[in-house]
Design a protein around this motif. Structure first.
Motif, PDB file in Angstrom:
ATOM      1  N   SER A  64       0.841  -1.198   0.000  1.00  4.64           N
ATOM      2  CA  SER A  64       0.000   0.000   0.000  1.00  4.64           C
ATOM      3  C   SER A  64       0.878   1.250   0.000  1.00  4.64           C
ATOM      4  O   SER A  64       2.004   1.249   0.511  1.00  4.64           O
ATOM      5  CB  SER A  64      -0.900   0.005   1.236  1.00  4.64           C
ATOM      6  N   ASN A  65       0.352   2.317  -0.547  1.00  2.78           N
ATOM      7  CA  ASN A  65       1.096   3.578  -0.555  1.00  2.78           C
ATOM      8  C   ASN A  65       1.056   4.276   0.798  1.00  2.78           C
ATOM      9  O   ASN A  65       1.930   5.079   1.113  1.00  2.78           O
ATOM     10  CB  ASN A  65       0.528   4.527  -1.620  1.00  2.78           C
ATOM     11  N   SER A  66       0.048   3.963   1.597  1.00  7.09           N
ATOM     12  CA  SER A  66      -0.098   4.604   2.906  1.00  7.09           C
ATOM     13  C   SER A  66      -0.973   3.736   3.796  1.00  7.09           C
ATOM     14  O   SER A  66      -2.160   4.004   3.996  1.00  7.09           O
ATOM     15  CB  SER A  66      -0.711   5.996   2.750  1.00  7.09           C
ATOM     16  N   ALA A  67      -0.382   2.687   4.345  1.00  3.78           N
ATOM     17  CA  ALA A  67      -1.144   1.743   5.161  1.00  3.78           C
ATOM     18  C   ALA A  67      -1.217   2.208   6.613  1.00  3.78           C
ATOM     19  O   ALA A  67      -0.332   2.914   7.108  1.00  3.78           O
ATOM     20  CB  ALA A  67      -0.516   0.358   5.093  1.00  3.78           C
ATOM     21  N   SER A  68      -2.270   1.773   7.277  1.00  3.29           N
ATOM     22  CA  SER A  68      -2.470   2.127   8.685  1.00  3.29           C
ATOM     23  C   SER A  68      -2.855   0.897   9.487  1.00  3.29           C
ATOM     24  O   SER A  68      -3.744   0.140   9.100  1.00  3.29           O
ATOM     25  CB  SER A  68      -3.579   3.182   8.813  1.00  3.29           C
ATOM     26  N   VAL A  69      -2.186   0.708  10.619  1.00  2.00           N
ATOM     27  CA  VAL A  69      -2.489  -0.382  11.545  1.00  2.00           C
ATOM     28  C   VAL A  69      -3.039   0.224  12.833  1.00  2.00           C
ATOM     29  O   VAL A  69      -2.462   1.182  13.377  1.00  2.00           O
ATOM     30  CB  VAL A  69      -1.233  -1.223  11.864  1.00  2.00           C
ATOM     31  N   VAL A  70      -4.136  -0.328  13.318  1.00  6.74           N
ATOM     32  CA  VAL A  70      -4.732   0.127  14.577  1.00  6.74           C
ATOM     33  C   VAL A  70      -4.803  -1.058  15.533  1.00  6.74           C
ATOM     34  O   VAL A  70      -5.436  -2.075  15.241  1.00  6.74           O
ATOM     35  CB  VAL A  70      -6.141   0.711  14.359  1.00  6.74           C
ATOM     36  N   LEU A 113       7.064  -1.307  15.925  1.00  7.51           N
ATOM     37  CA  LEU A 113       6.685  -1.478  14.530  1.00  7.51           C
ATOM     38  C   LEU A 113       6.525  -0.140  13.821  1.00  7.51           C
ATOM     39  O   LEU A 113       6.834  -0.018  12.624  1.00  7.51           O
ATOM     40  CB  LEU A 113       5.393  -2.279  14.430  1.00  7.51           C
ATOM     41  N   ALA A 114       6.037   0.866  14.542  1.00  5.94           N
ATOM     42  CA  ALA A 114       5.909   2.196  13.940  1.00  5.94           C
ATOM     43  C   ALA A 114       7.264   2.706  13.470  1.00  5.94           C
ATOM     44  O   ALA A 114       7.389   3.290  12.390  1.00  5.94           O
ATOM     45  CB  ALA A 114       5.290   3.173  14.937  1.00  5.94           C
ATOM     46  N   ALA A 115       8.291   2.445  14.265  1.00  5.37           N
ATOM     47  CA  ALA A 115       9.643   2.852  13.885  1.00  5.37           C
ATOM     48  C   ALA A 115      10.173   2.006  12.736  1.00  5.37           C
ATOM     49  O   ALA A 115      10.739   2.520  11.760  1.00  5.37           O
ATOM     50  CB  ALA A 115      10.576   2.741  15.090  1.00  5.37           C
ATOM     51  N   GLU A 116       9.972   0.698  12.838  1.00  2.00           N
ATOM     52  CA  GLU A 116      10.519  -0.221  11.847  1.00  2.00           C
ATOM     53  C   GLU A 116       9.848  -0.087  10.480  1.00  2.00           C
ATOM     54  O   GLU A 116      10.497  -0.226   9.429  1.00  2.00           O
ATOM     55  CB  GLU A 116      10.368  -1.651  12.359  1.00  2.00           C
ATOM     56  N   TRP A 117       8.542   0.196  10.489  1.00  5.10           N
ATOM     57  CA  TRP A 117       7.776   0.222   9.245  1.00  5.10           C
ATOM     58  C   TRP A 117       7.586   1.625   8.678  1.00  5.10           C
ATOM     59  O   TRP A 117       6.956   1.787   7.625  1.00  5.10           O
ATOM     60  CB  TRP A 117       6.415  -0.433   9.458  1.00  5.10           C
ATOM     61  N   ALA A 118       8.124   2.629   9.333  1.00  8.72           N
ATOM     62  CA  ALA A 118       7.949   4.000   8.844  1.00  8.72           C
ATOM     63  C   ALA A 118       8.503   4.157   7.428  1.00  8.72           C
ATOM     64  O   ALA A 118       7.927   4.875   6.595  1.00  8.72           O
ATOM     65  CB  ALA A 118       8.622   4.988   9.787  1.00  8.72           C
ATOM     66  N   ALA A 119       9.612   3.500   7.151  1.00  9.19           N
ATOM     67  CA  ALA A 119      10.210   3.582   5.811  1.00  9.19           C
ATOM     68  C   ALA A 119       9.299   2.999   4.743  1.00  9.19           C
ATOM     69  O   ALA A 119       9.403   3.357   3.562  1.00  9.19           O
ATOM     70  CB  ALA A 119      11.563   2.863   5.799  1.00  9.19           C
ATOM     71  N   ASN A 120       8.397   2.111   5.140  1.00  9.59           N
ATOM     72  CA  ASN A 120       7.433   1.521   4.208  1.00  9.59           C
ATOM     73  C   ASN A 120       6.116   2.300   4.163  1.00  9.59           C
ATOM     74  O   ASN A 120       5.148   1.852   3.554  1.00  9.59           O
ATOM     75  CB  ASN A 120       7.133   0.071   4.595  1.00  9.59           C
ATOM     76  N   LYS A 121       6.096   3.450   4.840  1.00 13.55           N
ATOM     77  CA  LYS A 121       4.897   4.296   4.894  1.00 13.55           C
ATOM     78  C   LYS A 121       3.722   3.584   5.566  1.00 13.55           C
ATOM     79  O   LYS A 121       2.557   3.828   5.239  1.00 13.55           O
ATOM     80  CB  LYS A 121       4.478   4.775   3.499  1.00 13.55           C
TER      81      LYS A 121
END
Length: 226
Positions: A107-113, A144-152
């Protein structure tokens, strides 16, 4: 939100059901899984699995709703109680996140809640097991927010107080309990599923595109004021 692919785990009741309903109203494509559903939408998060059936190739949002409420004095908890709470709240989320990771990265801008509880930030008696597990959820989310930030991929947490869901039935089983719960919250009432769903919809939307690694305290003021 229109045409976004959103995966909701635990979307068959309570907060998950309210989130699913809200997403569908906004035009999202919802892929709902839970233990109580039938067929290929059935998913037991306490069991080991490598993949989830019928996931979309691209996942724009993931909401993990399964949780537990197990309240009693610390001396009455068994190790098995702690293990069960951890398995449902933390390891279940890990299993789902790993199964969905490939789709989220497409995804270009995925969100996990994910979901925590007010008891992590506020010391509440009888909550030792669930607050331990949910504290781990908050730690997982920030990592995960830190690790996956590069993947947007954005990863955020909602930490509610008591909400009127089937999981909380015993805590709201009488008018006296409901009134006592209302009085514990500065805003004078306990939560509704729609309160929490509104916050989840915001975090999943592009309006929250600059928010990650946050714990949103949605608790009627309990964690902040007296």
């Amino acid at each position: 939100m229109k045409s976004k692919n959103i995966v909701v785990i635990g979307g068959n009741s309570g907060i998950g059901k309210a989130i699913t309903s809200g997403l569908e109203t906004l035009g999202a494509k919802v892929f709902s899984y839970s233990k109580s559903q039938e067929g290929e939408s059935q998913l037991d998060v306490t069991k080991d699995f490598d993949e989830i059936k019928n996931l979309p190739e691209v996942i724009d949002g993931l909401v993990y709703c399964p949780g537990t409420i197990n309240l009693k004095p610390f001396h009455r908890f068994r190790i098995a109680d702690f293990q069960n709470d951890y398995n449902v709240n933390v390891l279940g989320a890990v299993r789902v996140l790993q199964a969905c990771m490939k789709g989220l990265k497409k995804s270009n801008s995925a969100s996990v809640v994910l979901f925590s509880t007010v008891a992590v930030g506020v010391g509440l008696g009888f909550h030792s097991s669930i607050s331990s597990a949910k504290g781990a959820v908050e730690g997982l989310a920030k990592s995960l927010a830190a690790e996956w930030a590069a993947n947007k991929i954005r990863v955020n947490v909602i930490a509610p107080s008591l909400t009127d869901t089937p999981l909380a039935n015993q805590l709201l089983s009488s008018d006296d309990k409901k009134e006592a719960s209302n009085k514990r919250h500065p805003l004078g009432r306990y939560g509704k599923p729609e309160d929490i769903a509104s916050a989840a919809l915001y975090l999943l939307s592009d309006d929250a595109s600059w928010m990650t690694g946050q714990v949103l305290h949605l608790d009627g003021g309990m964690s902040a004021i007296k």
